[in-house]
Design a protein around this motif. Structure first.
Motif, short mmCIF file in Angstrom:
data_model
loop_
_atom_site.label_atom_id
_atom_site.label_comp_id
_atom_site.label_asym_id
_atom_site.label_seq_id
_atom_site.Cartn_x
_atom_site.Cartn_y
_atom_site.Cartn_z
N THR A 223 0.86 -1.18 0.00
CA THR A 223 0.00 0.00 0.00
C THR A 223 0.89 1.23 0.00
N CYS A 224 0.33 2.25 -0.57
CA CYS A 224 1.06 3.52 -0.64
C CYS A 224 0.46 4.48 0.38
N VAL A 225 1.32 5.04 1.15
CA VAL A 225 0.83 5.97 2.16
C VAL A 225 0.59 7.35 1.56
N GLU A 227 0.09 9.12 -2.54
CA GLU A 227 -0.93 9.20 -3.58
C GLU A 227 -0.69 8.19 -4.70
N ARG A 228 0.02 7.18 -4.39
CA ARG A 228 0.30 6.14 -5.39
C ARG A 228 0.99 6.71 -6.63
N SER A 229 1.76 7.68 -6.39
CA SER A 229 2.52 8.24 -7.50
C SER A 229 3.91 8.66 -7.04
N CYS A 230 4.42 7.92 -6.11
CA CYS A 230 5.74 8.25 -5.58
C CYS A 230 6.79 8.09 -6.67
N HIS A 231 7.69 8.99 -6.65
CA HIS A 231 8.78 8.91 -7.61
C HIS A 231 9.74 7.81 -7.19
N ARG A 239 11.49 3.18 -0.50
CA ARG A 239 10.55 3.90 0.35
C ARG A 239 9.11 3.47 0.12
N CYS A 240 8.77 3.22 -1.11
CA CYS A 240 7.38 2.86 -1.38
C CYS A 240 7.32 1.66 -2.33
N PRO A 241 7.26 0.48 -1.78
CA PRO A 241 7.19 -0.72 -2.63
C PRO A 241 5.95 -0.75 -3.50
ZN LIG Z 1 3.81 5.38 -3.19
#
Ligand SMILES: [Zn+2]
Ligand SMILES: [Zn+2]
Length: 341
Positions: A223-225, A227-231, A239-241
């Motif tokens: 899950t993304c903490v 906006e599901r658009s992490c670079h 940082r964001c799997p």
């Molecule tokens: Zn993310």
DNA sequence: ATAGCCTTGAAT
DNA sequence: ATTCAAGGCTAT
């Protein structure tokens, strides 16, 4: 216990979406001959749920409490233990993240496409990257959606044939040496690290290969903490799997030559009824049978995972309508994906 | 969980 | 024998 579901299970076994671990080992070429490996019931990973998505961009009216065939939308409650998430230590507000995108002019806003009020962002959430990857969309009058996605994989193939090309997709800020044929596909399309060879369909770095492997093997659901658009780049890829895997899918990493659409959590009831693993890997091509399953059971999970789906002009949600939607969205993509199977 | 390195098995 | 990608292993 599961014997009662033999019927379902057997039908499921014929589906194409399974994650196979068919003993099959390495194989040359980016395209592996379709090994009809059915479903693997394993799912080792726990944490079936993920509802803690950030507030989705209000592009459409918030969906009513969806319930399919009386299947109450229970997904809302299950929001407890997820997989260990990198502590929100730096839970960077979306703006910050987009700030990183040095040269991605107006991309991030195209995260979701709206066609006749049908939001497709649930599939390609954060389609910004996909878009920059050459995704083109056309909508015909009948509401038929056709995609001509130029996955990185295809681009890489083209580049290979030409033995020419540009420095991956990441423009070298200002350095664009005309004679740098060496800077070519040296960069991983996911994180920009150095590629180590062909992995799961395209040239990627070693870490993304491993990451993709771990994800599909264990059917992890992230899950993304934000906006599901992490670079995603070399330094922030950990940082964001969720966004990393999302990017893996967007650029076209495949398993057994088959594209993956998502790894979705399945409700306990559903996994029990159908005898499938708690986490389901959705692979192309999608059979209509699977679409039915999706529409009747997993759809709510999709919603909880990707936000919401707009059925504005569909009126009340019904199984048939869901099937229609699913068939027109997912199978379309599946067909496209099949082009480079 | 990550990522670098190693082993494996197939294809050439 | 060589190449190469999938998957295993393991020190961070
Ligand atoms: Zn993310
Ligand atoms: Zn990478």
């Amino acid at each position: 216990m599961i014997s009662a579901m033999d019927q379902h299970a057997s039908s499921l076994a014929q589906l194409n979406f399974g994650l196979g671990s068919p003993a099959g080992h390495g194989n040359g070429g980016g395209a592996v001959p379709g090994t009809g490996s059915p479903v693997v019931e394993n799912g080792g990973a726990g944490a079936p749920n993920s509802a803690g998505i950030g507030p989705p961009p209000p592009l459409y009216e918030p969906p009513p409490l969806y319930s399919v065939n009386g299947m109450a939308a229970q997904q809302h409650h299950q929001q407890s233990a997820q997989q260990q998430q990198p502590p929100p230590q730096q839970a960077p507000p979306p703006q910050q993240q987009q700030h990183h995108q040095s040269q991605t002019p107006p991309a991030h806003n195209m995260m979701s496409y709206n066609f006749n009020n049908i939001d497709t962002s649930y599939l390609f959430a954060g389609a910004g990257a996909a878009n920059s990857a050459g995704m083109e969309v056309a909508v015909s009058s009948g509401g038929v959606i056709s995609y001509s996605p130029q996955s990185i994989g295809q681009q890489q193939q083209q580049q290979q044939q030409q033995h020419h090309g540009i420095c991956s997709n990441q423009a070298p800020t200002t350095a664009d040496l005309p004679d740098t044929k060496e800077c070519i596909e040296e960069l991983c399309p996911v994180c920009g690290d150095k590629v180590s060879g062909y992995h799961y369909g395209l040239l990627t770095c070693e870490s993304c290969k491993g990451f993709f492997k771990r994800t599909v093997q264990n059917k992890k659901v992230y899950t993304c903490v934000a906006e599901r658009s992490c670079h995603i780049d070399k330094t922030q890829r950990k940082r964001c799997p969720f966004c990393r895997f999302q990017k893996c899918l967007e650029v076209g990493m495949k398993l057994e030559g088959k594209r993956i659409f998502a790894c979705v959590p399945v409700s306990k009831a559903c996994s029990s009824i159908h005898g499938i693993s708690p986490n389901l890997l959705v692979q192309a091509p999608l059979s209509s049978e699977f679409c039915n399953l999706l529409s009747t059971h997993i759809w709510t999970v999709f919603q909880s995972l990707y936000g919401r789906i707009c059925f504005a002009h569909f009126g009340r949600l019904t199984t048939k309508k869901l099937s229609f939607c699913v068939n027109n969205e997912l199978e379309n993509r599946a067909a496209v994906a099949a082009d480079f199977n």
